[in-house]
Design a protein around this motif. Sequence first.
Motif, PDB file in Angstrom:
ATOM      1  N   GLN A  44       1.022  -1.181   0.094  1.00 57.66           N
ATOM      2  CA  GLN A  44       0.114  -0.024   0.127  1.00 57.66           C
ATOM      3  C   GLN A  44       0.848   1.354  -0.027  1.00 57.66           C
ATOM      4  OE1 GLN A  44      -2.672  -0.773   3.400  1.00 57.66           O
ATOM      5  NE2 GLN A  44      -0.658  -0.808   4.760  1.00 57.66           N
ATOM      6  N   GLU A 165      -3.656  -5.838  10.038  1.00 57.62           N
ATOM      7  CA  GLU A 165      -2.827  -6.018   8.696  1.00 57.62           C
ATOM      8  C   GLU A 165      -2.424  -7.213   8.319  1.00 57.62           C
ATOM      9  OE1 GLU A 165      -2.050  -3.443   6.723  1.00 57.62           O
ATOM     10  OE2 GLU A 165      -2.946  -2.021   7.821  1.00 57.62           O
ATOM     11  N   ASP A 168      -5.344  -8.971   6.729  1.00 63.18           N
ATOM     12  CA  ASP A 168      -5.693  -8.400   5.519  1.00 63.18           C
ATOM     13  C   ASP A 168      -4.682  -9.128   4.671  1.00 63.18           C
ATOM     14  OD1 ASP A 168      -7.789  -6.766   6.347  1.00 63.18           O
ATOM     15  OD2 ASP A 168      -6.730  -5.089   6.338  1.00 63.18           O
ATOM     16  N   ARG A 171      -5.782 -12.640   3.555  1.00 65.20           N
ATOM     17  CA  ARG A 171      -7.011 -12.450   2.835  1.00 65.20           C
ATOM     18  C   ARG A 171      -6.803 -11.737   1.527  1.00 65.20           C
ATOM     19  NH1 ARG A 171     -10.648 -10.021   7.741  1.00 65.20           N
ATOM     20  NH2 ARG A 171     -10.583 -12.272   9.183  1.00 65.20           N
ATOM     21  N   ARG A 173      -6.502  -8.585   0.779  1.00 63.30           N
ATOM     22  CA  ARG A 173      -7.159  -7.288   0.870  1.00 63.30           C
ATOM     23  C   ARG A 173      -6.087  -6.285   0.815  1.00 63.30           C
ATOM     24  NH1 ARG A 173     -11.967  -8.334   5.149  1.00 63.30           N
ATOM     25  NH2 ARG A 173     -12.947 -10.169   4.229  1.00 63.30           N
ATOM     26  N   ASN A 174      -5.033  -6.357   1.146  1.00 62.81           N
ATOM     27  CA  ASN A 174      -4.079  -5.094   1.072  1.00 62.81           C
ATOM     28  C   ASN A 174      -3.823  -4.534  -0.424  1.00 62.81           C
ATOM     29  OD1 ASN A 174      -3.971  -4.972   3.820  1.00 62.81           O
ATOM     30  ND2 ASN A 174      -1.687  -6.029   3.809  1.00 62.81           N
ATOM     31  N   GLU A 175      -3.795  -3.274  -0.371  1.00 61.30           N
ATOM     32  CA  GLU A 175      -3.236  -2.750  -1.745  1.00 61.30           C
ATOM     33  C   GLU A 175      -1.989  -3.179  -2.284  1.00 61.30           C
ATOM     34  OE1 GLU A 175      -5.125   1.589  -2.705  1.00 61.30           O
ATOM     35  OE2 GLU A 175      -4.219   1.366  -0.605  1.00 61.30           O
TER      36      GLU A 175
END
Length: 386
Positions: A44, A165, A168, A171, A173-175
């Motif tokens: 991110q 974090e 995420d 999964r 889901r992190n950018e």
Amino acid sequence: MKTYLAIAAGLPIVLVGAVAGTNYLLDPYLIHQWDSPQVQRLRQPVEKLNAWGKTYAIAVYRPDTIYLGNSRTELGLAVPPGSKARVFNAALSGSTLGDALRMLGHARQAAPVRRVIWGLDAPSFTLSQGNGELEAGLLARDGSYLARRRLLDLQRAVSIDMTRESLDMLRGRNEAVCHASLARYGQRDGVCMRHRIAGWGGTGAVVNARTREFLRGEGPSDSALPALEGAIRNACGVQWRLYVNPTHAMTIDVLYWAGKGGQYEAWLTALAGVGQRLRAAGCDVRIYDFSGFNSVTSESIPRTGDTSDMRNYWETSHYREHIGDAILARLDGGPLAADGFGRELQPAGMAQHIAALRAARTAYLNAHPYEAGRAVRIARDHAAGL
């Protein structure tokens, strides 16, 4: 009953240990990584706990050349490819001079530092703390630093934000936008900056905010100058190359409109005096000024609603890497630009330097009425407490 109590007492310990172990291994904030697969992955655009990662990396990489300063140095100065020296950009976002001094002390304790390149700004020239992540426990004070860091990092791993974090990450889901600064030897990835500016509505949309932020800095403070001089004097065997950052001309102009122009000029003159005294003491110190009003800093800014990029700047506060390359070339002995970009600060030439600065500002105001008008409004809002 005893078995039940043992299970009841032990289960939370096991859970906490599992969470800490998972967070430590995944290390979503890269607080204890160097030259690892985690460092190279896309992530991110906003780095968290950057001070944790950089202090650890310095202790492991042990650079002999470091860059110090705030986000302008962190973003603008690249580590030269193929350099024989071990170079690391140790600048931190939001740093004051005091933060840089603390980072310097850490680097000199943990690594064989022989050369320091240090970006300065008048508003951040204060000993107060600007980067809230640079905790005292992150700084080396003896040879047991890495062992102490492992314990500190494990303690940090038992936290809700790091657990979130990690989940995420697991999964997906992190950018995955840009590289961490550690992947670029401490330099912030420009792709991260581009992504953030686009999210804010483009360069033109953040010019006022960045200029206002520059104006609000509390420096230069009286106590900062002797602290800087003392730190260099205590490490006289190190090569020192200091420079005043080339923030956009609007940032310097707004200082004048806000009544801080004389303070800024006095600060430049004081820096020249520091350099002369240190050289007289046998230190290898040079201080250069890239700020003010010149062909680099006087670039026109996008008008309101214009989403186009600037060539030399991300916005009025941060310059692009090719400007950083020009700074490094000058610090390495390259020629002075015809318009004074990168003039060395010497006491004997300061009267002429200040006179040239004022004349260049007059020419800038005549050639850039739009930028001057915005600077005037920002200064008025600042005076009104807005």
